[in-house]
Enzyme design. Sequence first.
Site, mmCIF file in Angstrom:
data_model
loop_
_atom_site.group_PDB
_atom_site.id
_atom_site.type_symbol
_atom_site.label_atom_id
_atom_site.label_comp_id
_atom_site.label_asym_id
_atom_site.label_seq_id
_atom_site.Cartn_x
_atom_site.Cartn_y
_atom_site.Cartn_z
ATOM 1 C CE LYS A 2 -1.469 2.955 2.175
ATOM 2 N NZ LYS A 2 -1.032 4.347 1.889
ATOM 3 N N GLY B 206 7.381 5.089 7.674
ATOM 4 C CA GLY B 206 6.677 6.373 7.602
ATOM 5 C C GLY B 206 6.926 7.177 8.853
ATOM 6 C CD GLU C 171 13.258 0.251 9.398
ATOM 7 O OE1 GLU C 171 13.852 1.233 9.894
ATOM 8 O OE2 GLU C 171 13.738 -0.885 9.396
ATOM 9 C CB CYS D 203 14.009 8.416 7.617
ATOM 10 S SG CYS D 203 14.881 7.154 6.671
ATOM 11 C CD GLU E 166 11.358 12.932 10.263
ATOM 12 O OE1 GLU E 166 10.143 12.671 10.425
ATOM 13 O OE2 GLU E 166 12.171 12.118 9.803
HETATM 14 P P1 NAD Z 1 3.194 8.990 6.821
HETATM 15 O O1 NAD Z 1 3.387 8.291 8.100
HETATM 16 O O2 NAD Z 1 2.244 10.094 6.742
HETATM 17 O O3 NAD Z 1 2.725 7.930 5.705
HETATM 18 C C1 NAD Z 1 3.449 6.762 5.420
HETATM 19 C C2 NAD Z 1 2.504 5.709 4.881
HETATM 20 O O4 NAD Z 1 1.611 5.295 5.909
HETATM 21 C C3 NAD Z 1 1.609 6.188 3.750
HETATM 22 O O5 NAD Z 1 1.419 5.119 2.845
HETATM 23 C C4 NAD Z 1 0.306 6.533 4.461
HETATM 24 O O6 NAD Z 1 -0.812 6.475 3.597
HETATM 25 C C5 NAD Z 1 0.246 5.453 5.511
HETATM 26 N N1 NAD Z 1 -0.453 5.778 6.752
HETATM 27 C C6 NAD Z 1 -0.500 6.959 7.422
HETATM 28 N N2 NAD Z 1 -1.194 6.825 8.565
HETATM 29 C C7 NAD Z 1 -1.576 5.517 8.643
HETATM 30 C C8 NAD Z 1 -2.314 4.750 9.595
HETATM 31 N N3 NAD Z 1 -2.790 5.287 10.715
HETATM 32 N N4 NAD Z 1 -2.515 3.429 9.339
HETATM 33 C C9 NAD Z 1 -2.018 2.855 8.234
HETATM 34 N N5 NAD Z 1 -1.338 3.533 7.279
HETATM 35 C C10 NAD Z 1 -1.115 4.850 7.491
HETATM 36 O O7 NAD Z 1 4.674 9.411 6.362
HETATM 37 P P2 NAD Z 1 5.106 10.247 5.066
HETATM 38 O O8 NAD Z 1 4.849 11.670 5.328
HETATM 39 O O9 NAD Z 1 4.553 9.612 3.853
HETATM 40 O O10 NAD Z 1 6.691 9.941 5.067
HETATM 41 C C11 NAD Z 1 7.597 10.694 5.748
HETATM 42 C C12 NAD Z 1 7.962 10.034 7.081
HETATM 43 O O11 NAD Z 1 8.513 8.735 6.871
HETATM 44 C C13 NAD Z 1 9.046 10.785 7.812
HETATM 45 O O12 NAD Z 1 8.726 10.881 9.172
HETATM 46 C C14 NAD Z 1 10.274 9.913 7.623
HETATM 47 O O13 NAD Z 1 11.273 10.083 8.584
HETATM 48 C C15 NAD Z 1 9.706 8.566 7.625
HETATM 49 N N6 NAD Z 1 10.621 7.612 6.961
HETATM 50 C C16 NAD Z 1 11.288 6.681 7.709
HETATM 51 C C17 NAD Z 1 12.192 5.816 7.107
HETATM 52 C C18 NAD Z 1 12.940 4.781 7.893
HETATM 53 O O14 NAD Z 1 13.444 3.842 7.290
HETATM 54 N N7 NAD Z 1 13.044 4.881 9.202
HETATM 55 C C19 NAD Z 1 12.406 5.891 5.731
HETATM 56 C C20 NAD Z 1 11.723 6.859 5.007
HETATM 57 C C21 NAD Z 1 10.812 7.706 5.640
#
Ligand code: NAD
Length: 477
Positions: A179, A231, A253, A287, A383
Amino acid sequence: MTAPELDRPDLYIDGEWAAPADGTAHEVIEAATGETLATAALANADDIDRAVAAASRALNGPWASLTPAERARLLTAFAAELNARRKETAALVSRENGMPLALSRLVNGSAPAFIAQYYAGLAESLDEETRPSPTGGDTVVRREPVGVVAAVTPWDYPQSLAIMKIAPALAAGCTVVLKPPPETALDAFVLADAAAAAGLPAGVLNVVPGGREAGARLVEHPDVDKVAFTGSTAAGRAIGEVAGRLLRPVTLELGGKSVSLVAEDADLELFASKLLDVSLPNNGQTCHAATRILAPASRYREVVDVVTETVAGLTVGDPLDRATQVGPLVSAVQRERVLSHIARGTDYAKLTAGGGAPDRPGWFVEPTVFADVDNSSSIAQEEIFGPVLCVIPYRGEDEAIALANDSEYGLGGVVWSDDAEHGLALARRIRTGTVGVNHYELHINAPFGGVKASGLGRELGPEGIAPYLVAKSIYRR
Ligand code: NAD
């Protein structure tokens, strides 16, 4: 101008292209222009249900009867198909999320095939093992696939982060529902193209981009056996709560606010030459970006000058232009978020570079540097996920380590020292999942992940396949 040839009207479910249940198409916006790039199908709860049902059937169908070596052969074919598409995929992601093309070619172009091939190699080593029992007889120890995997991914490194879940899951014998988010829905379907061309059996990989609701439905679906999420920390906490209630294994992650610790004996020329790669990769939308620069008081002005000069000299532009070092952010929302962090920072820290949004279309923010930053302030603790750096002074290495560890997060980090042993000694003291000495680069063979609010579990390396396997002991007499 839109590119209709890039339109993706269907989801990929059960080995077929299927119209989304509610029939609506989402407009994917090009980050550098703010205009519609193409349209993509998004999944709703019904589509998620269909995808999970397909993944469950595949898990218990022909996929289960394949040997690890047969799965490895299919993964190898999948890797080859991804590799054949690498240039187009890299450019497509750059248009979706603003990533400079040179980086995209690496992380969205070549890396996914490389990672798929790596886990194909590990699949071959998953055979059963027999251990003698101290009381007579023996035990057959099997590592069985955990089941149907819900893979929920973000838009910043969309192809790498998807394959870091799909490849070990398939190698382990699991099936996957991926997804991805709406911002990078277009490139996600390339994974489906490659899976179909490689002959992966129907339902083994399903690709259903969608928003938060679709993600939430997938994570709590009764027929999902494991959740792999990358995320934000906020979403990770919500998903972790659901997984805890359901006793469902989960890998998280999450976000970061990593340090770049400049030791007294650091080579500042080397530090400056790697500043872009280490602290501002992907326009800061990374990230593990090392955005908190810790500088010794004795060299503080020198470090501030080097950082300011280097950042002010970066070429900002269209991510598809080879000369571009910093592209736009992914969306208007993300740009507003970053600008509001900057506005708060100007209340209490000294702006030495950037600080605004250039007057041009697209979601650009000037690469920005703050000096005289207190580590407890919001720009040093939260962040930002944009091209914003803070330079924080320290007195003595104990204080440097205390500041490094004074963060909710613990994902990346870098130490700069002319003495390799000294650098390593400092790196050992930082409470984080990963840290570099005089550089920072993920390594396919080494585990990647965070501590504290940066997450739970690891991806990459042999450690990256463990979450997709469950041990079973068969006692024999
Ligand atoms: P986000 O958390 O808003 O979304 C990430 C994904 O999760 C999307 O597909 C979104 O639709 C889904 N999502 C959001 N809330 C959800 C829920 N309650 N239940 C299920 N799915 C849900 O993050 P973003 O803004 O897309 O990405 C940026 C973030 O990701 C930053 O905080 C970044 O640090 C983090 N990130 C972490 C890593 C790592 O490996 N640690 C790598 C890349 C990005």
